[in-house]
Scaffold this active site. Structure first.
Site, PDB file in Angstrom:
ATOM      1  N   HIS A  60       0.849  -1.193   0.000  1.00 44.81           N
ATOM      2  CA  HIS A  60       0.000   0.000   0.000  1.00 44.81           C
ATOM      3  C   HIS A  60       0.885   1.243   0.000  1.00 44.81           C
ATOM      4  CE1 HIS A  60       0.635  -1.215   4.197  1.00 44.81           C
ATOM      5  NE2 HIS A  60       0.490   0.055   4.554  1.00 44.81           N
ATOM      6  N   HIS A 118       1.117   5.350   0.758  1.00 43.32           N
ATOM      7  CA  HIS A 118       0.527   6.383   1.593  1.00 43.32           C
ATOM      8  C   HIS A 118       0.540   7.707   0.826  1.00 43.32           C
ATOM      9  CE1 HIS A 118       0.598   4.153   5.481  1.00 43.32           C
ATOM     10  NE2 HIS A 118       1.556   3.483   4.849  1.00 43.32           N
TER      11      HIS A 118
END
Length: 135
Positions: free
Chosen positions: A106, A108
């Site tokens: 993931h 940010h």
């Protein structure tokens, strides 16, 4: 801001991110989706996550990277309009030593605001405490 849902064969079980209901996504495209971080470091802190369950972004293929950058741009435009931040940090943690706590890649997207820290010089370099200062 969501597009159509991914094909069922793109859903890989056992990821906390993939368990989040689709209606909580703030955006998505064919290969990646975006969620607001449940432990945000600033208002609007957003995660960009591939549907394919890979451990880090180093495991992503070029099409996933392109899809992620497309979504980052779309989310940034939305955050610019909604929150008018003064800057952004964008990045990822790869491996436990780097602070990765969820084993599904993931990115940010972190809106930054003037005065949110006393001295922002060094930015992400502060991930290693005390090493960010260089002026």
């Amino acid at each position: 801001m969501s597009d159509s849902s991914p094909a069922p064969d793109q859903h890989v079980p056992n990821s906390v991110f993939l368990e989040v209901p689709a209606d909580q996504r703030v955006a998505q495209n064919e290969l990646v989706f975006a969620l607001r971080d449940t432990n945000p470091v600033s208002p609007g802190h957003t995660l960009i996550i591939p549907f394919r369950q890979i451990t880090t972004w180093f495991d992503a293929d070029p099409s996933e990277w392109a899809a992620a950058w497309d979504l980052i741009g779309r989310c940034k435009d939305e955050l610019d309009s909604a929150l008018a931040p003064d800057g952004y940090n964008v990045g990822f943690n790869a491996g436990r030593a780097a602070g990765q706590t969820v084993p599904h890649a993931h990115l940010h997207l972190i809106p930054r605001f003037a005065g949110d820290v006393q001295d922002p010089v060094g930015g992400v370099r502060h991930a290693v405490i005390g090493r960010g200062f260089y002026e």
